[in-house]
Design a protein around this motif. Sequence first.
Motif, PDB file in Angstrom:
ATOM      1  N   LEU A 248     -18.736 -40.865 -32.422  1.00 34.26           N
ATOM      2  CA  LEU A 248     -19.297 -41.818 -31.823  1.00 34.26           C
ATOM      3  C   LEU A 248     -19.119 -42.595 -31.085  1.00 34.26           C
ATOM      4  N   ALA A 249     -17.890 -43.344 -31.102  1.00 32.22           N
ATOM      5  CA  ALA A 249     -17.670 -44.090 -30.455  1.00 32.22           C
ATOM      6  C   ALA A 249     -16.873 -44.115 -29.227  1.00 32.22           C
ATOM      7  N   HIS A 250     -16.479 -45.037 -28.457  1.00 30.73           N
ATOM      8  CA  HIS A 250     -15.600 -44.782 -28.207  1.00 30.73           C
ATOM      9  C   HIS A 250     -14.031 -45.471 -27.941  1.00 30.73           C
ATOM     10  N   MET A 251     -14.799 -46.627 -28.915  1.00 32.29           N
ATOM     11  CA  MET A 251     -13.401 -47.411 -29.760  1.00 32.29           C
ATOM     12  C   MET A 251     -14.062 -47.954 -31.029  1.00 32.29           C
ATOM     13  N   THR A 252     -12.927 -47.623 -32.103  1.00 30.35           N
ATOM     14  CA  THR A 252     -12.833 -47.929 -33.199  1.00 30.35           C
ATOM     15  C   THR A 252     -12.255 -49.232 -33.431  1.00 30.35           C
ATOM     16  N   ILE A 253     -12.577 -50.774 -34.327  1.00 28.85           N
ATOM     17  CA  ILE A 253     -12.026 -51.577 -33.943  1.00 28.85           C
ATOM     18  C   ILE A 253     -12.076 -51.903 -35.628  1.00 28.85           C
ATOM     19  N   VAL A 254     -10.936 -52.268 -36.066  1.00 30.29           N
ATOM     20  CA  VAL A 254     -11.051 -52.636 -37.377  1.00 30.29           C
ATOM     21  C   VAL A 254     -10.802 -53.738 -38.079  1.00 30.29           C
ATOM     22  N   VAL A 255     -12.058 -54.625 -38.799  1.00 28.83           N
ATOM     23  CA  VAL A 255     -11.479 -56.002 -38.674  1.00 28.83           C
ATOM     24  C   VAL A 255     -10.733 -56.012 -39.682  1.00 28.83           C
ATOM     25  N   GLU A 256     -11.050 -55.856 -40.987  1.00 28.77           N
ATOM     26  CA  GLU A 256     -10.083 -56.343 -41.915  1.00 28.77           C
ATOM     27  C   GLU A 256     -10.288 -55.415 -42.890  1.00 28.77           C
ATOM     28  N   ALA A 257      -8.949 -54.129 -42.986  1.00 23.83           N
ATOM     29  CA  ALA A 257      -8.550 -53.290 -43.938  1.00 23.83           C
ATOM     30  C   ALA A 257      -7.210 -53.526 -45.024  1.00 23.83           C
ATOM     31  N   ALA A 258      -7.697 -52.962 -46.369  1.00 20.12           N
ATOM     32  CA  ALA A 258      -6.074 -52.763 -47.341  1.00 20.12           C
ATOM     33  C   ALA A 258      -5.310 -51.915 -46.821  1.00 20.12           C
ATOM     34  N   ARG A 259      -3.965 -51.862 -47.103  1.00 22.41           N
ATOM     35  CA  ARG A 259      -3.032 -50.669 -47.075  1.00 22.41           C
ATOM     36  C   ARG A 259      -3.635 -48.960 -46.665  1.00 22.41           C
ATOM     37  N   ARG A 260      -4.627 -49.255 -48.096  1.00 23.37           N
ATOM     38  CA  ARG A 260      -5.394 -47.740 -48.468  1.00 23.37           C
ATOM     39  C   ARG A 260      -6.778 -47.825 -48.451  1.00 23.37           C
ATOM     40  N   SER A 261      -6.995 -48.069 -47.277  1.00 23.19           N
ATOM     41  CA  SER A 261      -8.477 -48.197 -46.844  1.00 23.19           C
ATOM     42  C   SER A 261      -9.259 -46.831 -46.442  1.00 23.19           C
ATOM     43  N   GLY A 262     -10.385 -46.311 -46.548  1.00 26.97           N
ATOM     44  CA  GLY A 262     -11.332 -46.098 -45.837  1.00 26.97           C
ATOM     45  C   GLY A 262     -11.785 -46.264 -44.462  1.00 26.97           C
ATOM     46  N   SER A 263     -11.061 -47.352 -43.756  1.00 23.65           N
ATOM     47  CA  SER A 263     -11.664 -47.808 -42.334  1.00 23.65           C
ATOM     48  C   SER A 263     -10.309 -46.914 -41.569  1.00 23.65           C
ATOM     49  N   LEU A 264      -9.172 -46.970 -42.337  1.00 25.15           N
ATOM     50  CA  LEU A 264      -7.838 -46.563 -41.875  1.00 25.15           C
ATOM     51  C   LEU A 264      -8.440 -45.320 -41.315  1.00 25.15           C
ATOM     52  N   ILE A 265      -9.125 -44.215 -42.505  1.00 26.57           N
ATOM     53  CA  ILE A 265      -9.266 -43.322 -42.151  1.00 26.57           C
ATOM     54  C   ILE A 265      -9.840 -43.169 -40.838  1.00 26.57           C
ATOM     55  N   THR A 266     -11.189 -43.882 -40.996  1.00 26.03           N
ATOM     56  CA  THR A 266     -11.875 -43.614 -39.415  1.00 26.03           C
ATOM     57  C   THR A 266     -10.876 -43.904 -38.142  1.00 26.03           C
ATOM     58  N   ALA A 267      -9.460 -45.077 -38.346  1.00 23.69           N
ATOM     59  CA  ALA A 267      -8.666 -44.914 -36.899  1.00 23.69           C
ATOM     60  C   ALA A 267      -7.829 -44.467 -37.080  1.00 23.69           C
ATOM     61  N   GLU A 268      -7.902 -43.312 -37.846  1.00 20.73           N
ATOM     62  CA  GLU A 268      -6.819 -41.852 -37.811  1.00 20.73           C
ATOM     63  C   GLU A 268      -8.012 -41.013 -36.779  1.00 20.73           C
ATOM     64  N   ILE A 269      -8.913 -41.094 -37.837  1.00 16.92           N
ATOM     65  CA  ILE A 269      -9.150 -39.492 -36.172  1.00 16.92           C
ATOM     66  C   ILE A 269      -9.791 -40.233 -35.678  1.00 16.92           C
ATOM     67  N   ALA A 270      -9.907 -41.364 -34.629  1.00 19.10           N
ATOM     68  CA  ALA A 270     -10.662 -41.813 -34.048  1.00 19.10           C
ATOM     69  C   ALA A 270      -9.149 -41.505 -32.795  1.00 19.10           C
TER      70      ALA A 270
END
Length: 383
Positions: A248-270
Amino acid sequence: MSGGAPDGGLSPGAATGAARACGSCLARTWLIARLAGSIEIARHQKRRLREILALAEEELLAGLGGARAVAIADEFEHLDIDALREAVARSGLEAACRHDPAYPARLRDLDDAPAALFVAGGLGRLQELAGADLEQGARAVAIVGTRRASADGVEVARALGRGLAAAGVTVVSGMALGVDSAAHAGALESSGRTVAVLAGGADVPYPPSKARLHSLIAARGCVVGELPPGFVAMRWCFPARNRIIAALAHMTIVVEAARRSGSLITAEIAIDIGREVGAVPGPVTAWRSAGTNALLRDGATVIRDAADALDVAVGVDRHEAAVLHLEPRLRALLGAVADGRDTLAALARVPAEVAPTLAALTELELLGHLRRAAGGRYVVIPT
């Protein structure tokens, strides 16, 4: 995902009311929900979630139905589509499928795009916020991060949401504790636009402690989900919803995330679908920064504030972004100085206005927008 024209006695656009989604797409969402437990088991067996979600209905039944495959196939064959539509209407949601103009075009970049989206807040508002095509929807930024955010992380997420929304950008996130909910709250603080993507039914606030935030977002933005009304999310649903956030987004920003994090999945898909990715740097000794610092090492854009994000996402430079982020009273005063009313006497026309106007001019000086010149004049600092 299987394609083809919608069935269930409806052609594209024929469905009206709350559930405009066609019969075949509503049926597929029912099937995904029906097989939710089997999908969870398949994930534990190390099967790739996105490959599962891209399977055609026949393959889903054959691969996940197990001993119940025949019985589930019979249920699927005899589904009452009208009953599914009535359930959507009762929930207060609306639904649009991939055959509907209201369906966000950017989701089509996913090989495993959801068959339908269920929306709290209205399809019209979803089109306005998420954009019907890439050009309309380019001003959307996802802000994601850990649920166990630090106080600094929460404040950064809130400030990013507030600054981006103040500049007219739609803030997309997952309404989770920590970074996600802070980003939504920041967008709402600036009376801006925000979309929450839930792992379960869009009518089911998750986490329950964020029920008020859910109501506010639905009233002023949109809450969306790919699973039917009332569905309570299982563990696999959270990484599944991350692909929707990224698309949905033009850009994904990750604010804080551990080494194994669902947020990194979002970034990888982006990254996989050609979106920009940014990350907020953090201390190298902090576990909450391990994931974000790794993204930066691998080429993600450094995001320090909303101005950095605007520069990447929509091409707004730092000065222009900062002006957009100003409170209306300061923005109006800056505009008056630019128009030639460049002295305190010209700006404060009655004695009662002198003190607040002088205070505002000083604030604009400290923010780097004005400088004081000879003769008591104020000059706008150029970009």
